[in-house]
Design a protein around this motif. Structure first.
Motif, PDB file in Angstrom:
ATOM      1  N   MET A  50       0.822  -1.201   0.000  1.00 46.07           N
ATOM      2  CA  MET A  50       0.000   0.000   0.000  1.00 46.07           C
ATOM      3  C   MET A  50       0.863   1.261   0.000  1.00 46.07           C
ATOM      4  O   MET A  50       2.034   1.224   0.385  1.00 46.07           O
ATOM      5  N   THR A  51       0.261   2.360  -0.410  1.00 47.18           N
ATOM      6  CA  THR A  51       0.996   3.625  -0.485  1.00 47.18           C
ATOM      7  C   THR A  51       1.411   4.133   0.899  1.00 47.18           C
ATOM      8  O   THR A  51       2.365   4.895   1.014  1.00 47.18           O
ATOM      9  N   ASN A  52       0.729   3.684   1.963  1.00 47.00           N
ATOM     10  CA  ASN A  52       1.096   4.126   3.316  1.00 47.00           C
ATOM     11  C   ASN A  52       2.199   3.275   3.943  1.00 47.00           C
ATOM     12  O   ASN A  52       2.529   3.429   5.105  1.00 47.00           O
ATOM     13  N   GLY A  53       2.744   2.319   3.159  1.00 49.66           N
ATOM     14  CA  GLY A  53       3.841   1.492   3.649  1.00 49.66           C
ATOM     15  C   GLY A  53       3.427   0.155   4.238  1.00 49.66           C
ATOM     16  O   GLY A  53       4.279  -0.682   4.518  1.00 49.66           O
ATOM     17  N   THR A  54       2.140  -0.061   4.442  1.00 52.86           N
ATOM     18  CA  THR A  54       1.689  -1.352   4.965  1.00 52.86           C
ATOM     19  C   THR A  54       1.570  -2.363   3.823  1.00 52.86           C
ATOM     20  O   THR A  54       1.522  -1.996   2.658  1.00 52.86           O
ATOM     21  N   THR A  55       1.524  -3.628   4.209  1.00 56.84           N
ATOM     22  CA  THR A  55       1.335  -4.701   3.233  1.00 56.84           C
ATOM     23  C   THR A  55       0.240  -5.620   3.738  1.00 56.84           C
ATOM     24  O   THR A  55       0.198  -5.957   4.918  1.00 56.84           O
ATOM     25  N   TRP A  56      -0.643  -6.005   2.838  1.00 54.62           N
ATOM     26  CA  TRP A  56      -1.710  -6.957   3.124  1.00 54.62           C
ATOM     27  C   TRP A  56      -1.456  -8.226   2.332  1.00 54.62           C
ATOM     28  O   TRP A  56      -1.101  -8.175   1.159  1.00 54.62           O
ATOM     29  N   LYS A  57      -1.659  -9.359   2.983  1.00 52.76           N
ATOM     30  CA  LYS A  57      -1.503 -10.660   2.334  1.00 52.76           C
ATOM     31  C   LYS A  57      -2.887 -11.225   2.048  1.00 52.76           C
ATOM     32  O   LYS A  57      -3.744 -11.258   2.933  1.00 52.76           O
ATOM     33  N   ASN A  58      -3.099 -11.652   0.806  1.00 50.61           N
ATOM     34  CA  ASN A  58      -4.329 -12.370   0.490  1.00 50.61           C
ATOM     35  C   ASN A  58      -3.969 -13.820   0.274  1.00 50.61           C
ATOM     36  O   ASN A  58      -3.133 -14.145  -0.565  1.00 50.61           O
ATOM     37  N   SER A  59      -4.615 -14.681   1.042  1.00 48.17           N
ATOM     38  CA  SER A  59      -4.392 -16.124   0.948  1.00 48.17           C
ATOM     39  C   SER A  59      -5.540 -16.724   0.150  1.00 48.17           C
ATOM     40  O   SER A  59      -6.661 -16.852   0.661  1.00 48.17           O
ATOM     41  N   LEU A  60      -5.260 -17.076  -1.100  1.00 49.86           N
ATOM     42  CA  LEU A  60      -6.282 -17.643  -1.962  1.00 49.86           C
ATOM     43  C   LEU A  60      -6.689 -19.018  -1.448  1.00 49.86           C
ATOM     44  O   LEU A  60      -5.847 -19.781  -0.967  1.00 49.86           O
ATOM     45  N   PRO A  61      -7.974 -19.373  -1.544  1.00 56.69           N
ATOM     46  CA  PRO A  61      -8.428 -20.662  -1.031  1.00 56.69           C
ATOM     47  C   PRO A  61      -7.934 -21.858  -1.837  1.00 56.69           C
ATOM     48  O   PRO A  61      -7.900 -22.970  -1.331  1.00 56.69           O
ATOM     49  N   GLN A  62      -7.537 -21.624  -3.105  1.00 56.67           N
ATOM     50  CA  GLN A  62      -7.031 -22.703  -3.949  1.00 56.67           C
ATOM     51  C   GLN A  62      -5.862 -22.190  -4.780  1.00 56.67           C
ATOM     52  O   GLN A  62      -5.711 -20.983  -4.973  1.00 56.67           O
ATOM     53  N   ASP A  63      -5.059 -23.129  -5.298  1.00 63.19           N
ATOM     54  CA  ASP A  63      -3.971 -22.742  -6.194  1.00 63.19           C
ATOM     55  C   ASP A  63      -4.517 -21.979  -7.389  1.00 63.19           C
ATOM     56  O   ASP A  63      -5.583 -22.303  -7.909  1.00 63.19           O
ATOM     57  N   CYS A  64      -3.763 -20.984  -7.821  1.00 65.47           N
ATOM     58  CA  CYS A  64      -4.122 -20.178  -8.988  1.00 65.47           C
ATOM     59  C   CYS A  64      -2.937 -20.276  -9.955  1.00 65.47           C
ATOM     60  O   CYS A  64      -1.972 -19.508  -9.858  1.00 65.47           O
ATOM     61  N   ASN A  65      -2.995 -21.270 -10.834  1.00 68.80           N
ATOM     62  CA  ASN A  65      -1.870 -21.615 -11.693  1.00 68.80           C
ATOM     63  C   ASN A  65      -1.385 -20.440 -12.543  1.00 68.80           C
ATOM     64  O   ASN A  65      -2.170 -19.751 -13.170  1.00 68.80           O
ATOM     65  N   GLY A  66      -0.070 -20.243 -12.519  1.00 67.75           N
ATOM     66  CA  GLY A  66       0.570 -19.197 -13.302  1.00 67.75           C
ATOM     67  C   GLY A  66       0.619 -17.836 -12.640  1.00 67.75           C
ATOM     68  O   GLY A  66       1.199 -16.905 -13.175  1.00 67.75           O
ATOM     69  N   LEU A  67       0.041 -17.695 -11.461  1.00 69.91           N
ATOM     70  CA  LEU A  67      -0.029 -16.402 -10.787  1.00 69.91           C
ATOM     71  C   LEU A  67       1.339 -15.736 -10.587  1.00 69.91           C
ATOM     72  O   LEU A  67       1.506 -14.571 -10.946  1.00 69.91           O
ATOM     73  N   PRO A  68       2.354 -16.436 -10.067  1.00 74.21           N
ATOM     74  CA  PRO A  68       3.633 -15.764  -9.818  1.00 74.21           C
ATOM     75  C   PRO A  68       4.352 -15.312 -11.093  1.00 74.21           C
ATOM     76  O   PRO A  68       5.124 -14.370 -11.061  1.00 74.21           O
ATOM     77  N   PHE A  69       4.084 -15.980 -12.194  1.00 70.77           N
ATOM     78  CA  PHE A  69       4.824 -15.695 -13.426  1.00 70.77           C
ATOM     79  C   PHE A  69       4.100 -14.724 -14.343  1.00 70.77           C
ATOM     80  O   PHE A  69       4.729 -13.992 -15.098  1.00 70.77           O
ATOM     81  N   ASN A  70       2.779 -14.710 -14.293  1.00 71.24           N
ATOM     82  CA  ASN A  70       2.007 -13.932 -15.249  1.00 71.24           C
ATOM     83  C   ASN A  70       1.301 -12.717 -14.671  1.00 71.24           C
ATOM     84  O   ASN A  70       0.772 -11.902 -15.415  1.00 71.24           O
ATOM     85  N   GLY A  71       1.235 -12.596 -13.369  1.00 67.79           N
ATOM     86  CA  GLY A  71       0.502 -11.488 -12.779  1.00 67.79           C
ATOM     87  C   GLY A  71      -0.994 -11.699 -12.939  1.00 67.79           C
ATOM     88  O   GLY A  71      -1.450 -12.736 -13.390  1.00 67.79           O
TER      89      GLY A  71
END
Length: 109
Positions: free
Chosen positions: A47-68
């Motif tokens: 976030m612009t205020n310097g904080t970070t939020w983690k979203n934990s997806l309920p299932q694998d989302c194939n290709g997420l780290p490589f493709n955005g």
């Protein structure tokens, strides 16, 4: 007696989970600086205020780290457990999970 305690604890847990789903955490889109996906089930929202939020997806989302990913919303925010994302390139659609505050682990020398 033991089953009664187990039943009471189960009911309390389910009530808490239902309450959490009724009150999703939402992030304002204009306050998201950038995102990173270290794996197929995690998105870090910086976030612009310097904080970070983690979203934990309920299932694998194939290709997420490589493709955005991208998302469409008619609101000015993105909310936990209510919205989907679409992986760029392969078009996989994945449901967002819970948002929790995140702090990076300390770096080791």
């Amino acid at each position: 007696m033991k089953w009664l305690v187990t039943a009471a604890l189960s009911a309390a847990l389910l009530t808490g989970m239902a309450h959490a789903a009724d009150n999703p955490v939402c992030l304002r889109i204009n306050q998201i600086r950038d995102t990173r996906s270290p794996d197929n089930r995690t998105i870090l929202f910086h976030m612009t205020n310097g904080t970070t939020w983690k979203n934990s997806l309920p299932q694998d989302c194939n290709g997420l780290p490589f493709n955005g990913f991208s998302y469409t919303t008619s609101l000015d925010k993105i909310c936990s457990n209510l919205q989907t994302i679409r992986v760029n390139q392969n078009g996989t659609v994945c449901m967002l999970g819970a948002f929790t505050p995140y702090e990076a682990p300390p770096k080791t020398p």
